[in-house]
Write a protein that holds these residues in place. Sequence first.
Motif, short mmCIF file in Angstrom:
data_model
loop_
_atom_site.label_atom_id
_atom_site.label_comp_id
_atom_site.label_asym_id
_atom_site.label_seq_id
_atom_site.Cartn_x
_atom_site.Cartn_y
_atom_site.Cartn_z
N ASN A 1 0.95 -1.25 0.06
CA ASN A 1 0.01 0.07 0.06
C ASN A 1 0.92 1.14 -0.06
N ALA A 2 1.91 1.22 -0.73
CA ALA A 2 2.54 2.39 -1.02
C ALA A 2 1.93 3.46 -1.57
N GLN A 3 2.16 5.00 -1.14
CA GLN A 3 1.09 5.93 -1.89
C GLN A 3 1.83 7.23 -1.88
N LEU A 4 1.85 7.85 -2.89
CA LEU A 4 2.38 9.16 -3.23
C LEU A 4 1.48 10.02 -2.85
N THR A 5 1.39 11.09 -2.09
CA THR A 5 0.36 12.03 -1.73
C THR A 5 1.01 13.52 -2.12
N THR A 6 0.17 14.22 -3.16
CA THR A 6 0.76 15.46 -3.54
C THR A 6 -0.29 16.51 -3.12
N TRP A 7 0.35 17.59 -2.42
CA TRP A 7 -0.47 18.66 -1.90
C TRP A 7 -0.21 20.06 -3.00
N PHE A 8 -1.10 20.62 -3.31
CA PHE A 8 -1.03 21.72 -4.11
C PHE A 8 -1.47 23.18 -3.44
N GLY A 9 -0.54 23.96 -3.00
CA GLY A 9 -0.52 25.26 -2.55
C GLY A 9 -0.78 26.26 -3.68
N LEU A 10 -1.08 27.32 -3.36
CA LEU A 10 -1.12 28.67 -4.18
C LEU A 10 0.35 28.87 -4.46
N HIS A 11 1.11 28.70 -3.66
CA HIS A 11 2.89 29.20 -3.90
C HIS A 11 4.07 27.85 -3.88
N SER A 12 3.36 26.51 -3.35
CA SER A 12 4.31 25.81 -3.49
C SER A 12 3.38 24.31 -3.52
N GLN A 13 4.36 23.20 -3.68
CA GLN A 13 3.65 21.84 -3.87
C GLN A 13 4.57 21.06 -3.05
N CYS A 14 3.89 20.15 -2.32
CA CYS A 14 4.52 19.16 -1.41
C CYS A 14 4.23 17.65 -1.86
N GLN A 15 4.95 16.71 -1.69
CA GLN A 15 4.93 15.38 -1.89
C GLN A 15 5.60 14.37 -1.05
N ARG A 16 4.81 13.54 -0.53
CA ARG A 16 4.95 12.58 0.69
C ARG A 16 4.75 11.16 0.19
N ILE A 17 5.81 10.42 0.11
CA ILE A 17 5.69 8.95 -0.17
C ILE A 17 5.39 8.34 1.46
N SER A 18 4.32 7.42 1.39
CA SER A 18 4.18 6.95 2.74
C SER A 18 3.97 5.35 2.34
N TYR A 19 3.78 4.53 3.27
CA TYR A 19 3.75 3.13 3.11
C TYR A 19 2.85 2.56 4.35
N ASP A 20 2.23 1.41 4.04
CA ASP A 20 1.54 0.86 5.51
C ASP A 20 1.60 -0.72 5.11
N SER A 21 2.32 -1.36 5.92
CA SER A 21 2.80 -2.88 5.97
C SER A 21 2.37 -3.43 7.05
N PRO A 22 2.20 -4.71 7.15
CA PRO A 22 1.51 -5.51 8.15
C PRO A 22 2.14 -5.17 9.68
N ASN A 23 3.50 -5.00 9.25
CA ASN A 23 4.40 -4.79 10.51
C ASN A 23 4.77 -3.73 10.90
N SER A 24 4.54 -2.45 10.03
CA SER A 24 4.98 -0.99 10.35
C SER A 24 4.42 -0.04 9.74
N HIS A 25 4.16 1.00 10.35
CA HIS A 25 3.75 2.07 9.47
C HIS A 25 4.77 3.11 9.33
N GLY A 26 4.79 3.80 8.27
CA GLY A 26 5.81 4.97 8.28
C GLY A 26 5.69 5.86 7.03
N GLU A 27 6.77 6.72 6.76
CA GLU A 27 6.67 7.60 5.87
C GLU A 27 8.24 7.64 5.13
N LEU A 28 8.43 7.40 3.97
CA LEU A 28 9.63 7.33 3.08
C LEU A 28 10.34 8.86 3.09
#
Length: 218
Positions: A46-73
Amino acid sequence: MRKISYVLTFIAVTISLVFTILAARRTDWQVLPQPLVLKTPLIVDNAQLTTWFGLHSQCQRISYDSPNSHGELSTKCRRFPTRVQDACEKENGGFCTAWTSAGYAMELSIGFAAISLFTILIGLSTGSRRRRIWKAVAGLISLHATFGIIAFGIVTDVNRTGAYPGLEYAKPGFAYASNTFSWIFSVLIAAAVVTTGISAERGHQWAAGNRAYRRIDG
């Protein structure tokens, strides 16, 4: 107008200004989550790339969800839109112009809200100013709302038409909701100021107070 009316208006405009500043500065006008295939020897579900669009900036976060751990890459932010990376001089020229205009509209909205607060403070100084200045206050608050509506309309249209790749699948974020609340609230404030001001000029005591102007016939 009564002094209490201006005090309540000052508080209401301050609240609206706070939400406008939040909307202008945050990066989540539109949020786009996408499934992501990671090229890594790790087993990640369940790896996922989330993109946030602001009026002056853009942010991207790669996160994952595995049976044994939760985290952000990783999380990365950059200026948005940019001339080269977002093809502002080529196929995305119209989008870049519109998106940048939305950012300018929000800055103008903040400016008019701040000026309206200063105007209210001036009006509170004397009774004669309170009787005259409500029209200027209502006009400034209306401009504050108008530029918020312009930004709202631009972002909504871009999201609807998919003028930028992927935005047609994005969902409104907190900044979008914050701006929406701000301009709706500002429209109501301006309407309340106009109603109170007209009532005060007509001599209604609830609006003008004990010193309401009354015509002397005869």
